[in-house]
Design a protein around this motif. Structure first.
Motif, PDB file in Angstrom:
ATOM      1  N   TYR A  44       0.770  -1.325   0.098  1.00  0.00           N
ATOM      2  CA  TYR A  44      -0.152   0.100   0.088  1.00  0.00           C
ATOM      3  C   TYR A  44       0.767   1.434  -0.069  1.00  0.00           C
ATOM      4  N   GLU A  45       2.108   0.853  -0.325  1.00  0.00           N
ATOM      5  CA  GLU A  45       3.071   2.265  -0.880  1.00  0.00           C
ATOM      6  C   GLU A  45       2.556   2.521  -2.094  1.00  0.00           C
ATOM      7  N   ASP A  46       2.516   3.931  -2.539  1.00  0.00           N
ATOM      8  CA  ASP A  46       2.258   4.699  -3.790  1.00  0.00           C
ATOM      9  C   ASP A  46       3.532   4.256  -4.806  1.00  0.00           C
ATOM     10  N   THR A  47       3.708   3.021  -4.787  1.00  0.00           N
ATOM     11  CA  THR A  47       4.964   2.699  -5.764  1.00  0.00           C
ATOM     12  C   THR A  47       4.781   1.446  -6.605  1.00  0.00           C
ATOM     13  N   ALA A  48       5.518   1.420  -7.712  1.00  0.00           N
ATOM     14  CA  ALA A  48       5.364   0.089  -8.582  1.00  0.00           C
ATOM     15  C   ALA A  48       6.284  -0.832  -7.883  1.00  0.00           C
ATOM     16  N   LEU A  49       6.051  -2.167  -7.658  1.00  0.00           N
ATOM     17  CA  LEU A  49       6.922  -3.310  -7.457  1.00  0.00           C
ATOM     18  C   LEU A  49       6.953  -4.346  -8.269  1.00  0.00           C
ATOM     19  N   PRO A  50       8.156  -5.206  -8.145  1.00  0.00           N
ATOM     20  CA  PRO A  50       8.334  -6.288  -9.178  1.00  0.00           C
ATOM     21  C   PRO A  50       7.636  -7.183  -8.988  1.00  0.00           C
ATOM     22  N   ILE A  51       7.135  -7.852 -10.066  1.00  0.00           N
ATOM     23  CA  ILE A  51       6.447  -9.041  -9.990  1.00  0.00           C
ATOM     24  C   ILE A  51       6.871 -10.277 -10.589  1.00  0.00           C
ATOM     25  N   GLY A  52       8.141 -10.276 -11.025  1.00  0.00           N
ATOM     26  CA  GLY A  52       8.934 -11.177 -11.862  1.00  0.00           C
ATOM     27  C   GLY A  52       9.043 -11.161 -13.335  1.00  0.00           C
ATOM     28  N   GLN A  53      10.060 -12.051 -14.038  1.00  0.00           N
ATOM     29  CA  GLN A  53       9.704 -11.879 -15.350  1.00  0.00           C
ATOM     30  C   GLN A  53      10.068 -10.392 -15.951  1.00  0.00           C
ATOM     31  N   GLY A  54      10.496  -9.662 -15.250  1.00  0.00           N
ATOM     32  CA  GLY A  54      11.269  -8.213 -15.714  1.00  0.00           C
ATOM     33  C   GLY A  54       9.818  -7.335 -15.630  1.00  0.00           C
ATOM     34  N   THR A  65      -1.887  -8.363 -18.812  1.00  0.00           N
ATOM     35  CA  THR A  65      -2.448  -8.790 -17.647  1.00  0.00           C
ATOM     36  C   THR A  65      -1.696  -8.438 -16.310  1.00  0.00           C
ATOM     37  N   GLY A  66      -0.444  -8.804 -16.403  1.00  0.00           N
ATOM     38  CA  GLY A  66       0.634  -8.557 -15.480  1.00  0.00           C
ATOM     39  C   GLY A  66       0.234  -9.547 -14.053  1.00  0.00           C
ATOM     40  N   SER A  67       0.331  -8.685 -13.173  1.00  0.00           N
ATOM     41  CA  SER A  67      -0.109  -9.496 -11.936  1.00  0.00           C
ATOM     42  C   SER A  67      -1.567  -9.590 -11.877  1.00  0.00           C
ATOM     43  N   GLY A  68      -2.606  -8.811 -12.596  1.00  0.00           N
ATOM     44  CA  GLY A  68      -3.870  -9.023 -12.562  1.00  0.00           C
ATOM     45  C   GLY A  68      -4.464  -7.866 -11.589  1.00  0.00           C
ATOM     46  N   TYR A  69      -3.847  -7.010 -11.053  1.00  0.00           N
ATOM     47  CA  TYR A  69      -4.317  -5.815 -10.105  1.00  0.00           C
ATOM     48  C   TYR A  69      -5.288  -4.811 -11.051  1.00  0.00           C
ATOM     49  N   GLN A  70      -4.711  -4.357 -12.219  1.00  0.00           N
ATOM     50  CA  GLN A  70      -5.347  -3.308 -12.886  1.00  0.00           C
ATOM     51  C   GLN A  70      -6.639  -4.010 -13.372  1.00  0.00           C
TER      52      GLN A  70
END
Length: 227
Positions: free
Chosen positions: A62-72, A102-107
């Motif tokens: 819940y920081e306002d920042t992008a975070l790594p999810i793997g696979q670059g 899709t990435g992490s699926g969050y958006q």
């Protein structure tokens, strides 16, 4: 009204740095940064972002920042997710939305909570499989997903009322523009690293395009093929 599942799994509630209190603080920051749409803020307040990242990073969810999810790849900064969603629904909530990346699926989960149906395309199989598990856990049954080259869109399901792209291409993809319905809206980052801009493109009833530059942004590149 949010389409978020009424009875989320127990881990969605979170504790400490992943608790509702942490989410509320994030919403306060987003409001201070200019996010105004109460529908978007309501979804982000409710949606457990910590379930969309690796457990080792959960305390930063819940920081306002992008975070790594793997696979670059990364999960986008909450402000960027909120702003792109605002732009997509500002002139009316679309019924059918295509998401590229899709990435992490969050958006995708944010969109799922607001619109009737989301179609999402991801080129990296591992990321898509992880996202699908999250959608199932949260009871998000209005999402259809596909492992494919996102630059091609999903022509079999076109046209779409809106398209949202979560990676930056050199320019807008003609294949995606072709899949946008009349009076539809497309939101996408465009440009090379260090010079990317967030664009909103609207198609009027006569098929003419209106292109608006919204802000400078930083996204991973939009790549072709599958992995």
């Amino acid at each position: 009204m949010s389409r978020f599942v009424r009875t989320p799994p127990p881990e969605a509630r979170g504790l400490g740095m992943t608790s509702q209190r942490a989410r509320d603080r994030l919403i306060e920051r987003l409001v201070a940064e200019g996010i105004r749409d109460q529908r978007v803020l309501g979804v982000l307040r409710q949606l457990p972002r910590h379930l969309f990242i690796d457990e080792a990073l959960a305390t930063r969810a819940y920081e306002d920042t992008a975070l790594p999810i793997g696979q670059g790849q990364t999960i986008s900064q909450p402000y960027v997710v909120a702003r792109m969603t605002e732009l997509l629904i500002e002139n009316g909530v679309p019924r059918r939305v295509l998401e590229i990346g899709t990435g992490s699926g969050y958006q995708c989960a944010v969109l799922s909570s607001l619109v009737e149906q989301v179609f999402t395309v991801e080129r990296i199989d591992e990321l898509l499989r992880n996202a699908r598990r999250r959608f199932r856990k949260l009871g998000m049954s209005n999402i259809r997903s596909r492992h494919d080259d996102g630059r091609l869109g999903w022509p079999d399901e076109a046209p779409f009322d809106a398209i949202l792209v979560t990676a930056a291409g050199a320019d807008l993809e003609n294949a995606l523009l072709d899949q946008l319905a009349p009076q539809g809206v497309l939101v996408a980052p465009v440009g090379p690293p260090g010079r990317q801009e967030l664009l909103r493109v609207c198609r009027d009833a006569d098929g003419a395009w209106q292109r608006e530059t919204v802000a400078a942004v930083s996204f991973v590149p939009l790549l072709g093929g599958v992995a």
